[in-house]
Design a protein around this motif. Structure first.
Motif, short mmCIF file in Angstrom:
data_model
loop_
_atom_site.label_atom_id
_atom_site.label_comp_id
_atom_site.label_asym_id
_atom_site.label_seq_id
_atom_site.Cartn_x
_atom_site.Cartn_y
_atom_site.Cartn_z
N PHE A 414 39.57 90.23 39.59
CA PHE A 414 40.47 91.26 40.10
C PHE A 414 41.88 90.69 40.30
O PHE A 414 42.88 91.32 39.91
CB PHE A 414 39.91 91.81 41.41
CG PHE A 414 40.72 92.90 42.06
CD1 PHE A 414 41.10 94.03 41.35
CD2 PHE A 414 41.09 92.80 43.39
CE1 PHE A 414 41.83 95.05 41.95
CE2 PHE A 414 41.82 93.81 44.00
CZ PHE A 414 42.20 94.93 43.28
N ARG A 415 41.96 89.52 40.89
CA ARG A 415 43.27 88.90 41.11
C ARG A 415 43.97 88.58 39.78
O ARG A 415 45.18 88.80 39.65
CB ARG A 415 43.12 87.64 41.94
CG ARG A 415 42.86 87.88 43.43
CD ARG A 415 42.65 86.57 44.16
NE ARG A 415 42.63 86.69 45.61
CZ ARG A 415 43.70 86.75 46.39
NH1 ARG A 415 44.91 86.70 45.85
NH2 ARG A 415 43.57 86.83 47.70
N GLU A 416 43.22 88.07 38.82
CA GLU A 416 43.83 87.74 37.54
C GLU A 416 44.24 89.00 36.77
O GLU A 416 45.22 88.97 36.01
CB GLU A 416 42.89 86.88 36.71
CG GLU A 416 42.73 85.48 37.27
CD GLU A 416 42.04 84.52 36.31
OE1 GLU A 416 41.61 84.95 35.22
OE2 GLU A 416 41.95 83.32 36.65
N ALA A 417 43.52 90.09 36.97
CA ALA A 417 43.94 91.34 36.35
C ALA A 417 45.29 91.78 36.88
O ALA A 417 46.09 92.39 36.15
CB ALA A 417 42.89 92.42 36.61
N ILE A 418 45.58 91.45 38.15
CA ILE A 418 46.85 91.85 38.76
C ILE A 418 47.95 90.84 38.47
O ILE A 418 49.03 91.20 37.97
CB ILE A 418 46.67 92.01 40.28
CG1 ILE A 418 45.70 93.14 40.59
CG2 ILE A 418 48.03 92.28 40.97
CD1 ILE A 418 45.28 93.23 42.04
N TYR A 419 47.69 89.56 38.74
CA TYR A 419 48.74 88.55 38.65
C TYR A 419 48.71 87.75 37.35
O TYR A 419 49.63 86.98 37.08
CB TYR A 419 48.59 87.55 39.80
CG TYR A 419 48.86 88.12 41.17
CD1 TYR A 419 50.14 88.56 41.54
CD2 TYR A 419 47.85 88.22 42.11
CE1 TYR A 419 50.38 89.06 42.81
CE2 TYR A 419 48.08 88.71 43.39
CZ TYR A 419 49.35 89.14 43.73
OH TYR A 419 49.59 89.64 44.99
N GLY A 420 47.67 87.92 36.54
CA GLY A 420 47.49 87.11 35.35
C GLY A 420 46.68 85.87 35.68
O GLY A 420 46.48 85.54 36.85
N PRO A 421 46.20 85.17 34.67
CA PRO A 421 45.42 83.96 34.92
C PRO A 421 46.27 82.86 35.53
O PRO A 421 47.50 82.84 35.35
CB PRO A 421 44.91 83.56 33.53
CG PRO A 421 45.89 84.18 32.59
CD PRO A 421 46.36 85.45 33.22
N VAL A 422 45.62 81.97 36.27
CA VAL A 422 46.32 80.81 36.83
C VAL A 422 46.79 79.93 35.67
O VAL A 422 46.04 79.63 34.76
CB VAL A 422 45.39 80.01 37.76
CG1 VAL A 422 46.09 78.73 38.25
CG2 VAL A 422 44.96 80.86 38.92
N LYS A 423 48.04 79.55 35.71
CA LYS A 423 48.61 78.72 34.65
C LYS A 423 48.31 77.25 34.88
O LYS A 423 48.36 76.77 36.01
CB LYS A 423 50.12 78.93 34.57
CG LYS A 423 50.52 80.35 34.17
CD LYS A 423 52.02 80.52 34.13
CE LYS A 423 52.40 81.93 33.78
NZ LYS A 423 53.88 82.12 33.76
N SER A 424 47.94 76.58 33.82
CA SER A 424 47.66 75.15 33.91
C SER A 424 48.90 74.41 34.36
O SER A 424 50.02 74.71 33.95
CB SER A 424 47.22 74.61 32.55
OG SER A 424 46.96 73.24 32.61
N GLY A 425 48.70 73.44 35.26
CA GLY A 425 49.85 72.66 35.75
C GLY A 425 50.39 73.13 37.07
O GLY A 425 51.29 72.53 37.61
N ASN A 426 49.85 74.27 37.59
CA ASN A 426 50.25 74.72 38.92
C ASN A 426 49.85 73.69 39.93
O ASN A 426 50.33 73.57 40.98
CB ASN A 426 49.62 76.07 39.28
CG ASN A 426 50.34 77.23 38.65
OD1 ASN A 426 51.35 77.05 37.97
ND2 ASN A 426 49.84 78.44 38.84
#
Length: 426
Positions: A414-426
């Motif tokens: 649900f969170r990734e649908a809203i904000y997008g997937p977590v980007k590598s390197g965060n």
């Protein structure tokens, strides 16, 4: 200490208010952030939630999102009651379990605003039931508990951030003592609960660990003790009725039970079994009105609570808290010295405020749930979730009735649908 905490807390809340009032914010920004929930994002949310239903891993799910005080998303998929073929709907009533906790914390902080207590006051100042607490250190050769004096009393701050030291039921000697005391039996009153808890040893020295347990139930007792009003009546008058949250209750009257969702236990991939243990908790008026669990709610009701928080304590013509108090609640109160944190690290890069997890850094790995620094949130045992994102002025509520707690990555999806997937390197 109090002034320092308030100053730190106001970063998110006052920044949002400054933007709303067209004042110059303290941080340099080029413009208001763009909308998060676009049409494409809404379609992505639809696809994500529908997939969880289609795979048979949840019976039904619904979600509501507001952004900049406007509704930007609502949809529902699947069934509130699969056997009765009753669709999940906007007015479906669900068990919110620990999403009761932020409501209780809000009720407690209305008394803080009235000057009734300070966060670092000893709990025993108002509740002598907790004046003679001892700390469990183990057992002697004869099996008798070894107890020591606490280094300091439990503070009210401790019960708002889960550092009081209250033990939880378990298989060890102390856990068995907690089970036998049965303080949270729903036939107890809050006063009886407190009396039984006050006779149990603490699991650790106050302020040294984070352990999720009955702290918020003690908050409800404290509200009752300080205000002189039964907790259920106090929270109704000072929080729920102010926000027009008429469907948020401990007891569901007969005329509304047709809207009450069934709860399901996932037995394996695509296999759900209807739960029969919890339903009657809400069909009888039990003596115990817990602060940590026990409320039911609807999407729109709980969204009103979330919108009140993102607005700094007010909604429409109602004021529940002042912005400074909301900011204080949304500030991390856990010092770095508290390294033992139970399951809290599973929530990501978070600390803990007053009945909320507080996101203090971006996700460190792609395995973590996405979210915005400054966000505060909590969830419930039946896999419900809400959060407040002050940066984007966004509030989200996700309702589902699934045990065990989110075994399928629903929250992450649900969170990734809203904000997008977590980007590598965060």
């Amino acid at each position: 200490m109090k002034t320092k905490l308030i100053t730190l807390a106001l970063t998110g809340v006052l920044f949002v208010q400054a933007c709303k009032e067209n004042k110059t914010p303290t941080a340099k920004v080029s413009s208001d952030p763009p909308s998060v929930v676009t049409e494409a994002v809404a379609q992505r949310i639809d696809s994500t939630l529908k997939k969880f239903v289609d795979t048979g891993n949840i019976a039904g799910v619904s979600a509501l999102i507001f952004e900049k005080d406007k509704e930007v998303y609502f949809n529902a998929f699947g069934y509130a009651d699969r056997e009765a073929r009753k669709p999940m709907a906007r007015n479906t009533i669900v068990q919110i379990y620990s999403m009761t906790k932020p409501v209780t914390g809000t009720a407690l902080m209305t008394l803080y605003e009235q000057g009734k207590f300070e966060l670092d006051d000893p709990l025993s100042k108002f509740a002598p039931e907790f004046a003679d607490m001892m700390v469990y250190e183990g057992e002697d050769a004869s099996g008798n508990p070894i107890l020591s004096e606490p280094h300091r009393p439990i503070s009210i701050r401790d019960i708002t951030r889960h550092t009081a030291g209250f033990a939880v039921p378990g298989d060890g000697p102390l856990g068995r003592m907690v089970r036998e005391a049965d303080a949270l039996n729903r036939n107890n009153t809050l006063a009886q609960m407190a009396e039984k808890m006050g006779k149990l040893p603490l699991q650790f020295q106050p302020g040294t660990q984070w352990l999720y347990g009955p702290c918020v139930d003690v908050q409800a007792f404290l509200v009752e003790r300080i205000s002189g009003v039964p907790y259920q009546a106090y929270v109704r008058e000072h929080v729920l009725d102010k926000l027009d949250m008429g469907d948020t209750r401990y007891f569901i009257p007969e005329e509304d039970r047709g809207r009450f969702a069934a709860l399901y236990r996932r037995q394996g991939e695509g296999v759900l079994e209807r739960d029969t243990l919890t339903y009657d908790n809400y069909l009888k008026k039990w003596p115990l009105t817990r602060g940590g669990s026990g409320l039911t709610s609807t999407l729109d009701d709980y969204m009103r609570f979330a919108r009140m928080l993102v607005n700094g304590g007010h909604l429409d013509s109602a004021t529940v808290l002042q912005p400074e108090t909301v900011g204080l609640m949304a500030t991390n109160h856990l010092p770095d010295s508290v390294t033992e944190r139970h399951f809290l690290p599973s929530k990501g890069q978070v600390g803990f405020g007053i009945d909320f997890a507080v996101r203090i850094a971006p996700p460190a790995t792609t395995d973590e749930n996405n979210g915005v620094v400054g966000e505060f949130f909590w969830d419930g045992a039946a896999s419900t979730l809400f959060w407040v994102d002050p940066v984007n002025e966004l509030t989200a509520v996700l309702f589902v009735q699934l045990f065990p707690y989110d075994p399928i990555g629903l929250h992450r999806g649900f969170r990734e649908a809203i904000y997008g997937p977590v980007k590598s390197g965060n």
